[in-house]
Design a protein around this motif. Structure first.
Motif, PDB file in Angstrom:
ATOM      1  N   THR A  84       0.850  -1.517   0.072  1.00 21.79           N
ATOM      2  CA  THR A  84      -0.249   0.129  -0.180  1.00 21.79           C
ATOM      3  C   THR A  84       0.995   1.486   0.666  1.00 21.79           C
ATOM      4  O   THR A  84       0.482   2.566   0.101  1.00 21.79           O
ATOM      5  N   GLY A  85       2.036   0.999   0.131  1.00 22.83           N
ATOM      6  CA  GLY A  85       3.260   2.012   0.070  1.00 22.83           C
ATOM      7  C   GLY A  85       3.094   3.011  -1.690  1.00 22.83           C
ATOM      8  O   GLY A  85       2.865   2.185  -2.244  1.00 22.83           O
TER       9      GLY A  85
ATOM     10  N   LEU B   1      11.859   8.627  -7.237  1.00 15.62           N
ATOM     11  CA  LEU B   1      10.421  10.433  -8.300  1.00 15.62           C
ATOM     12  C   LEU B   1       9.554  10.329  -8.886  1.00 15.62           C
ATOM     13  O   LEU B   1       9.478   9.050  -9.889  1.00 15.62           O
ATOM     14  N   SER B   2       8.637  10.546  -8.108  1.00 19.00           N
ATOM     15  CA  SER B   2       7.097  10.363  -9.058  1.00 19.00           C
ATOM     16  C   SER B   2       6.046  11.005  -8.491  1.00 19.00           C
ATOM     17  O   SER B   2       6.795  12.288  -8.134  1.00 19.00           O
ATOM     18  N   ASP B   3       5.245  11.513  -9.157  1.00 23.55           N
ATOM     19  CA  ASP B   3       4.035  12.231  -8.700  1.00 23.55           C
ATOM     20  C   ASP B   3       2.952  11.929  -7.450  1.00 23.55           C
ATOM     21  O   ASP B   3       2.202  12.973  -7.655  1.00 23.55           O
ATOM     22  N   LYS B   4       3.201  11.199  -7.234  1.00 20.27           N
ATOM     23  CA  LYS B   4       2.172  10.564  -6.165  1.00 20.27           C
ATOM     24  C   LYS B   4       2.742  10.881  -4.979  1.00 20.27           C
ATOM     25  O   LYS B   4       1.467  10.250  -4.142  1.00 20.27           O
ATOM     26  N   GLY B   5       4.346  11.713  -4.507  1.00 21.97           N
ATOM     27  CA  GLY B   5       4.558  12.273  -2.978  1.00 21.97           C
ATOM     28  C   GLY B   5       6.047  11.057  -2.647  1.00 21.97           C
ATOM     29  O   GLY B   5       6.841  11.622  -3.645  1.00 21.97           O
ATOM     30  N   GLY B   6       6.428  11.110  -1.926  1.00 26.36           N
ATOM     31  CA  GLY B   6       7.671  10.357  -1.429  1.00 26.36           C
ATOM     32  C   GLY B   6       8.314  11.391  -1.506  1.00 26.36           C
ATOM     33  O   GLY B   6       8.080  12.142  -1.383  1.00 26.36           O
ATOM     34  N   ALA B   7      10.145  10.866  -1.753  1.00 27.18           N
ATOM     35  CA  ALA B   7      11.277  12.288  -2.011  1.00 27.18           C
ATOM     36  C   ALA B   7      10.653  13.803  -2.234  1.00 27.18           C
ATOM     37  O   ALA B   7      11.557  14.515  -1.558  1.00 27.18           O
TER      38      ALA B   7
END
Length: 304
Positions: A10-11, A170-176
């Motif tokens: 779910t991450g 690198l993502s448009d959904k969040g993360g770093a």
């Protein structure tokens, strides 16, 4: 098609991976502390690592396990208690799965486990590390080493094991990327520290493609660096980010001492102020073709 069991499903990476696997016709099972049953083509099974509990049905008929579970290294201050949680969440979870597979005599054909490029330690030189390099030093290096070692027992049962040492995703959904780009949104973005520290990275789509490729490619075995081909420094990454966002790039870097005050010296030094250049050659030779080999392309996609 294959049946894939995902820890950490779910991450950020798990969600993207699940979507792609379902699109390709695979069956996906996710271990969860709260959900059970089926929804959206996904089968959820309950587990509780702290209590050594798992629904045995989750393991029957599984072709591959993808181990992504682990407490976020950036989610809290690095107290001794939280550092222990970071390690235990990665190690105890996969060891629980191993013991249950052993008890049920039901092993998958392969296991794909995440790790981190922090395995190589923190060397701000131009040296590029490949998978043959020895482990460096530091807490995140310790995390990566123990994460990798925790899945090694599966090999005793002829389970093909692939370990992916992952760079910054690198993502448009969040993360770093979300916290990194925040000061740029306000027009005050700049490099951190000297700006010369290596910044190993990978676009989330290339990472999930690497995981799927690891599942499908029976010849893949052992450790692979899951990083993009283009090596950049923090300063180069920051300048490209500013350009892609159409924002100014400030010459005065964020001073190291400020970051150490905010995050604590150990955390700032290991997560922001130091790094290592890492080679993607072995993964490319294994047949993975990168959609986003350059950071400008990855950021353009991730900033949409």
């Amino acid at each position: 098609m294959a049946t894939i069991l995902i820890t950490g499903g779910t991450g950020l990476v798990g969600n993207n991976l699940t979507k792609k696997l379902i699109e390709k016709g695979h069956k996906v099972r996710i271990l969860s502390r709260s959900k059970t049953g089926s929804k959206g083509g996904i089968d959820y099974y309950r587990w509780n690592v702290g209590h050594n509990e798992i629904d045995n049905h989750a393991l029957i008929g599984v072709d591959s396990i993808v181990h992504l579970a682990g407490a976020g290294v950036a989610d809290g201050p690095w107290s001794e208690r939280y550092k222990k949680e970071i390690i235990d969440s990665r190690v105890d979870s996969i060891q629980l799965l191993f013991k249950k597979c052993q008890a049920l005599k039901a092993f998958p054909t392969s296991i794909i486990s995440a790790s981190g490029t922090a395995f190589y330690g923190f060397d701000n030189s131009d040296k590029i590390y490949d998978e043959s390099a020895k482990a460096g030093e530091g807490f995140l290096t310790e995390v990566s080493e123990k994460w990798e070692q925790a899945s090694a027992d599966f090999e005793k049962y002829n389970v093909r094991r692939v370990v992916l040492r992952i760079g910054v995703v690198l993502s448009d959904k969040g993360g770093a990327l979300s916290p990194i780009k925040m000061p740029f949104q306000f027009g005050i973005g700049s490099a951190m520290g000297t700006g010369k520290q290596p910044f190993p990275w990978i676009h989330i789509d290339d990472l999930t493609n690497a995981i799927i490729h690891s599942i499908n490619n029976q010849k893949m075995n052992g450790v692979f660096n899951a990083v993009a081909p283009e090596t950049v420094t923090n300063g180069e990454f920051s300048k490209t980010l500013a350009q892609e966002m159409g924002k100014p790039f400030w010459a005065p870097n964020v001073p190291s001492f400020v970051l150490r005050i905010i995050l604590g010296k150990e955390k700032a030094d290991e997560m922001l102020l130091n790094g290592a250049h890492v080679s993607s050659k072995k993964l490319e030779e294994a047949g993975l073709s990168f959609q986003f080999p350059k950071v400008s392309l990855a950021l353009k996609e991730a900033l949409k």
